[in-house]
Design an enzyme around this catalytic site. Structure first.
Site, mmCIF file in Angstrom:
data_model
loop_
_atom_site.group_PDB
_atom_site.id
_atom_site.type_symbol
_atom_site.label_atom_id
_atom_site.label_comp_id
_atom_site.label_asym_id
_atom_site.label_seq_id
_atom_site.Cartn_x
_atom_site.Cartn_y
_atom_site.Cartn_z
ATOM 1 C CE LYS A 153 45.321 5.842 42.925
ATOM 2 N NZ LYS A 153 43.624 5.868 43.056
ATOM 3 C CG HIS A 183 42.880 5.353 35.702
ATOM 4 N ND1 HIS A 183 43.109 6.007 37.230
ATOM 5 C CD2 HIS A 183 41.604 6.316 35.002
ATOM 6 C CE1 HIS A 183 41.952 6.637 37.319
ATOM 7 N NE2 HIS A 183 41.459 6.971 36.513
ATOM 8 C CD GLU A 221 36.530 11.974 41.015
ATOM 9 O OE1 GLU A 221 36.380 10.793 40.578
ATOM 10 O OE2 GLU A 221 37.379 11.945 42.831
ATOM 11 C CG ASP A 240 41.600 7.487 45.507
ATOM 12 O OD1 ASP A 240 41.775 6.677 45.458
ATOM 13 O OD2 ASP A 240 40.406 7.937 45.510
ATOM 14 C CG HIS A 245 45.181 9.651 39.762
ATOM 15 N ND1 HIS A 245 45.986 9.106 39.028
ATOM 16 C CD2 HIS A 245 44.028 9.301 40.136
ATOM 17 C CE1 HIS A 245 44.683 8.075 39.116
ATOM 18 N NE2 HIS A 245 43.809 7.794 39.921
ATOM 19 C CE LYS A 345 36.945 10.056 45.676
ATOM 20 N NZ LYS A 345 36.617 10.204 44.445
#
Ligand code: BG6
Length: 496
Positions: A153, A183, A221, A240, A245, A345
């Protein structure tokens, strides 16, 4: 069983992904006897390096990044199968030399002409590499040889570019040769969502609008952009994390049961689910999409800089490092049940969790009694860390008075299965080698994800966020994300 003999060719072999994840995953597969005895790895990158240098670099990397203690008896034979080719990804010459090297490796290692090309490069190279592989005849299959390509990606930058990329690689490869990786699908706990839902009789009957009030998906995160400022500036959280995801988690939680576990049946159901997400209009974006960017602050007792002060980030950047969305799914199972998604984040802690809140009882018996805390039933699926599943319900507090409180029943992976020392890439690499695409994204899955986020990205480019940075590092994100739920009389589930 080990897969058939093959060579894995990694484009971008000198990069971060290779040393941090692919190499440890290949090592773990070797340790578990899940690599074929006739096997080799060819690294391709533009860094000039000899084969011996490459072998010693990876020998150092594995010691640093392995998820289990490195055993020389496992590593040594793998190291002997490492080859390196320095070259530019867009030069014909690289592919001619690659062709020669592959012929030689097939002879030396008995790999029988089966090739897996792993594109661990910047996304700007994907189209070129595949076109070049096609021109060199390296991805032509016949009944005795398979040729597959794993694409990392981000797959495209928006709906149009994802479509264009699908079209250009589709001119060279058949869909069954293309493995678009996410992933998150390699994580044991994500795969367990399907077992939990479809391997148990208890949950599926209440998995719908009759019983579920709403669903929350959190991917928090603590890390910042980790030196990837250049990449992140042009990307942001929605591209992202959300498009891939979070949407994969959403699809696993909300899709209909597939008629079998075959790749296409599972991916058909995912596509149907993604197709039924109601896209936000520009007006909806104002109300139902929240963006944020971190300011300096304390994360886990360490002072960290603001996003705008990170290396290779513009001092007036408007790139989002946080996003929260309220989405609705227009189908019979979910009509009227909101799905709240958030990710960012530099948040207070690292946690990926899905929380499902069930509806309250229709009539409250205990109105006259002293209720310490009447909280709704929550089912939480913890993807990482402390992987597990917990159910919250009300219980009577011991004593003569009728009082209630919330208690939890829990399952922790480690209690039953020990720790999971994998990177998540083991399953995905293995599946690709045996030709099982169930855990990979099909062209339509990716495009449907972009269909939902593209209007949000477009609406955000036309208005600039005047209040950036709008959350302190180490917090739970911008206050507007709390308002998104408070307006509906709800709140974000507190993660323990
Ligand atoms: C990657 C993103 O795909 O996923 C990163 O590019 C992010 O920005 C990472 O940090 C998170 O993955 P995990 O497995 O640590 O949850």
């Amino acid at each position: 069983h080990p897969p058939e003999p093959c060579v894995i060719v990694i484009f971008g072999a000198a990069g971060d992904l290779t040393k941090r994840l692919l190499l440890p995953a290949l090592y773990n597969l070797k340790q578990s006897n899940l690599l074929p005895p006739e096997f080799a790895i060819i690294g391709v990158a533009h860094t000039p390096m000899s084969q011996d240098d490459f072998r010693s670099k990876l020998a150092q990397d594995i010691r640093q990044f392995a998820t289990i203690p490195v055993d020389v008896n496992v590593w040594q034979p793998l190291e002997q199968k490492l080859y390196y080719l320095a070259g530019e990804f867009n030069s014909d010459d690289t592919y001619h030399r690659l062709q020669d090297l592959l012929t030689q490796v097939d002879q030396d290692c008995g790999t029988k002409g089966n090739y897996l090309f792993y594109l661990a490069t910047g996304s700007n190279f994907f189209g070129d590499i595949i076109t070049q592989l096609g021109a060199a005849g390296l991805v032509r299959e016949d009944k005795d040889h398979w040729r597959r390509v794993i694409i990392e990606k981000p797959f495209g930058h928006d709906l149009d570019s994802a479509r264009a990329l699908n079209k250009s690689i589709g001119a060279v490869l058949q869909e069954k040769q293309i493995y678009r990786i996410d992933h998150y699908l390699g994580k044991e706990t994500v795969q367990n969502i399907l077992v939990f839902r479809f391997g148990n009789g208890l949950f599926e009957p209440i998995w719908n609008r009759e019983h579920i009030d709403h669903v929350q998906i959190t991917v928090a995160e603590t890390v910042g952009v980790e030196g990837r400022g250049n990449f992140y500036e042009g990307t942001g959280t929605v591209r992202d994390m959300v498009q891939n995801h979070l949407f994969q988690l959403l699809a696993m939680i909300a899709m209909e049961p597939p008629i079998s576990f075959s790749a296409d049946e599972v991916r058909d159901e995912k596509s149907k689910l993604l197709k039924s997400i109601i896209p936000l209009t520009a007006e909806d974006v104002q109300q139902f999409a929240v963006r944020g960017q971190y300011a300096a602050g304390m994360v886990k007792d360490t002072q960290v800089p603001a996003y705008r002060a990170e290396p290779r980030v513009a001092s007036d950047s408007t790139t989002e490092t946080y996003a929260a969305l309220k989405l609705n799914i227009d189908n019979w199972r979910w009509a009227g049940v909101p799905f709240y998604l958030r990710t960012g984040k530099r948040l207070a802690k690292r946690v990926t969790e899905i929380a499902i809140q069930f509806k309250q009882v229709p009539s409250l018996l205990f109105r006259q009694t002293s209720i310490a805390r009447l909280t709704p039933n929550f089912l939480t699926i913890r993807i990482q860390p402390q992987e597990g599943i917990h159910l919250q319900f009300g219980a009577k507090v011991p004593g003569p008075a009728m009082a209630m409180d919330a208690v939890k029943m829990g399952f922790c992976y480690t209690d039953y299965f020990g720790t999971i020392p994998s990177t998540g890439y083991e399953t995905l690499l293995y599946d690709c080698m045996i030709g099982d695409a169930t855990l990979f994204q099909r062209a339509d899955n990716v495009e449907l994800g972009w269909r939902v986020v593209t209007p949000i990205l477009e609406a955000w480019t036309t208005t600039s966020p005047e209040n950036f940075p709008n959350y302190v590092s180490g917090s739970w994100g911008p206050s507007a994300a709390d308002d998104l739920l408070v307006r509906d009389g709800r709140q974000w589930h507190k993660t323990d």
